[in-house]
Each structure stands twice: as structure tokens, then as C-alpha cells.
Design a protein around this motif. Structure first.
Motif, mmCIF file in Angstrom:
data_model
loop_
_atom_site.group_PDB
_atom_site.id
_atom_site.type_symbol
_atom_site.label_atom_id
_atom_site.label_comp_id
_atom_site.label_asym_id
_atom_site.label_seq_id
_atom_site.Cartn_x
_atom_site.Cartn_y
_atom_site.Cartn_z
ATOM 1 N N GLU A 1 27.789 32.895 38.286
ATOM 2 C CA GLU A 1 28.681 33.792 39.016
ATOM 3 C C GLU A 1 29.821 32.971 39.597
ATOM 4 N N ILE A 2 31.006 33.519 39.511
ATOM 5 C CA ILE A 2 32.183 32.872 40.077
ATOM 6 C C ILE A 2 32.787 33.818 41.102
ATOM 7 N N THR A 3 32.971 33.343 42.309
ATOM 8 C CA THR A 3 33.682 34.109 43.327
ATOM 9 C C THR A 3 35.105 33.562 43.365
ATOM 10 N N GLY A 4 36.069 34.456 43.174
ATOM 11 C CA GLY A 4 37.446 33.990 43.160
ATOM 12 C C GLY A 4 38.426 35.117 43.383
ATOM 13 N N ARG A 5 39.680 34.751 43.426
ATOM 14 C CA ARG A 5 40.738 35.731 43.604
ATOM 15 C C ARG A 5 40.901 36.557 42.325
ATOM 16 N N PRO A 6 41.499 37.755 42.436
ATOM 17 C CA PRO A 6 41.609 38.653 41.280
ATOM 18 C C PRO A 6 42.257 38.035 40.041
ATOM 19 N N GLY A 7 43.179 37.126 40.197
ATOM 20 C CA GLY A 7 43.852 36.519 39.049
ATOM 21 C C GLY A 7 42.925 35.747 38.119
ATOM 22 N N TRP A 8 41.793 35.312 38.636
ATOM 23 C CA TRP A 8 40.839 34.569 37.815
ATOM 24 C C TRP A 8 40.101 35.461 36.827
ATOM 25 N N GLU A 9 40.077 36.761 37.074
ATOM 26 C CA GLU A 9 39.302 37.649 36.204
ATOM 27 C C GLU A 9 39.761 37.564 34.751
ATOM 28 N N ALA A 10 41.055 37.622 34.502
ATOM 29 C CA ALA A 10 41.561 37.572 33.116
ATOM 30 C C ALA A 10 41.210 36.241 32.452
ATOM 31 N N ILE A 11 41.320 35.154 33.187
ATOM 32 C CA ILE A 11 41.012 33.832 32.637
ATOM 33 C C ILE A 11 39.523 33.727 32.322
ATOM 34 N N LEU A 12 38.687 34.154 33.241
ATOM 35 C CA LEU A 12 37.247 34.018 33.069
ATOM 36 C C LEU A 12 36.683 35.029 32.070
ATOM 37 N N ARG A 13 37.331 36.164 31.910
ATOM 38 C CA ARG A 13 36.883 37.128 30.909
ATOM 39 C C ARG A 13 36.941 36.499 29.523
ATOM 40 N N ARG A 14 37.960 35.702 29.269
ATOM 41 C CA ARG A 14 38.083 35.005 27.976
ATOM 42 C C ARG A 14 36.959 33.984 27.786
ATOM 43 N N LYS A 15 36.299 33.606 28.861
ATOM 44 C CA LYS A 15 35.194 32.650 28.805
ATOM 45 C C LYS A 15 33.838 33.356 28.793
ATOM 46 N N GLY A 16 33.836 34.679 28.660
ATOM 47 C CA GLY A 16 32.588 35.421 28.565
ATOM 48 C C GLY A 16 32.102 36.042 29.867
ATOM 49 N N PHE A 17 32.849 35.900 30.933
ATOM 50 C CA PHE A 17 32.456 36.514 32.203
ATOM 51 C C PHE A 17 32.870 37.980 32.214
ATOM 52 N N ALA A 18 32.117 38.795 32.933
ATOM 53 C CA ALA A 18 32.425 40.208 33.100
ATOM 54 C C ALA A 18 32.294 40.565 34.576
ATOM 55 N N ARG A 19 33.118 41.481 35.013
ATOM 56 C CA ARG A 19 33.023 41.939 36.395
ATOM 57 C C ARG A 19 31.714 42.702 36.558
ATOM 58 N N THR A 20 30.933 42.318 37.556
ATOM 59 C CA THR A 20 29.664 42.996 37.816
ATOM 60 C C THR A 20 29.655 43.680 39.177
ATOM 61 N N ALA A 21 30.660 43.399 39.989
ATOM 62 C CA ALA A 21 30.723 44.011 41.315
ATOM 63 C C ALA A 21 32.136 43.854 41.864
ATOM 64 N N THR A 22 32.425 44.658 42.852
ATOM 65 C CA THR A 22 33.653 44.515 43.612
ATOM 66 C C THR A 22 33.235 44.375 45.067
ATOM 67 N N VAL A 23 33.772 43.390 45.739
ATOM 68 C CA VAL A 23 33.440 43.163 47.141
ATOM 69 C C VAL A 23 34.657 43.525 47.979
ATOM 70 N N LEU A 24 34.474 44.410 48.917
ATOM 71 C CA LEU A 24 35.524 44.796 49.852
ATOM 72 C C LEU A 24 35.086 44.336 51.234
ATOM 73 N N THR A 25 35.996 43.758 51.983
ATOM 74 C CA THR A 25 35.648 43.172 53.272
ATOM 75 C C THR A 25 36.485 43.797 54.377
#
Length: 143
Positions: free
Chosen positions: A110-134
Motif C-alpha cells: 500500500e502506498i499513501t500519497g498525494r493524488p498525483g501519484w495515482e496515475a504513476i502507480l497505476r502503471r505499476k499495477g496499483f489500484a485505488r482501494t479506498a479514499t480517505v477524507l480528513t
């Protein structure tokens, strides 16, 4: 050549003054959850890992991680990363973390990061599994 190194507690302590200064530039990434002291103690006690990213013994970025152990899986969690060159080092970071996890029998990451990382990490096989709102809450006092 870019290298990703798991810092021993002793090496981490040597780099700590530089890491601490860099933390002061990005409190929005950590101060809601951690104190600098808790990050330092976490690495020194073995609860957290600290990874240095850089070349020629110069660290340009840092990643903090921990293991989470659940009944169904062991999960590698990278929960804080900052510095220069993280995107350029993404292949080396991925390979290093996968080796580390493989040796320890870890089955998910699991990687916790800013929204911009999602596109980069998706190419590495990661998928969004949750959204955290604070939401910051106002302290209440019982009378």
C-alpha cells in the motif's frame, strides 16, 4: 546510478539532522499523523523502515514504511515520502520494495500519497482501494 537503500538505525541517525530539516518543508505530508520524534523513534526501534533514495552516498529523497499484519495478509505500507527524484527512481524503488517484500513473505503493498501519484502507480499495477477524507476536529472539554 540511482540507488534505494534501507537505512540501518545507525545510518538513519547519521542522516537524521538532514531528514529533520527536510521534514520542516513538508509538514502537510506528516504532521497530522506523526511528530518528528515519533518518526525518529519508530525507525530506531524497528517499527518503521527508512529508505534513502539517491546516488553516490547522497540521499535526495526519503521514504518511510512499516509492516501491517492482518489475518489474511501481510502488507508493506509506504506511508511518507518526500524529496527530489522520486519519480525518476520509481523503477528502482519498485524493484527494491518487491525484493524486500518477497524475502519477508509480504503479500501486498500500500502506498499513501498525494493524488498525483495515482496515475504513476497505476502503471505499476496499483489500484485505488479506498479514499480517505480528513477533517480536523475542535477539541472538546467535558465539564
Amino acid at each position: 546510478m540511482i540507488q534505494v537503500e534501507l537505512l540501518t538505525p545507525e545510518k538513519f541517525v547519521g542522516y537524521w539532522p538532514l531528514i529533520e530539516k527536510q521534514l520542516d518543508f513538508v509538514p502537510q505530508l506528516w504532521a497530522l499523523w506523526w511528530t518528528k520524534e515519533s518518526l525518529r523513534e519508530g525507525v530506531c526501534s524497528g517499527r518503521f523502515q527508512c529508505w534513502g533514495v539517491g546516488s553516490n552516498e547522497v540521499i535526495s529523497a526519503v521514504i518511510f514504511s512499516q509492516g501491517a499484519f492482518y489475518p489474511a495478509n501481510s502488507v508493506f505500507q509506504a506511508f511518507l515520502a518526500f524529496g527530489d527524484g522520486l519519480i525518476d527512481a520509481i523503477d528502482e524503488i519498485e524493484a527494491t520494495f518487491e525484493r524486500y517484500c518477497s524475502i519477508r513473505g509480504v503479500s501486498a503493498a500500500e502506498i499513501t500519497g498525494r493524488p498525483g501519484w495515482e496515475a504513476i502507480l497505476r502503471r505499476k499495477g496499483f489500484a485505488r482501494t479506498a479514499t480517505v477524507l480528513t477533517k480536523r476536529l475542535k477539541p472538546m472539554r467535558l465539564q
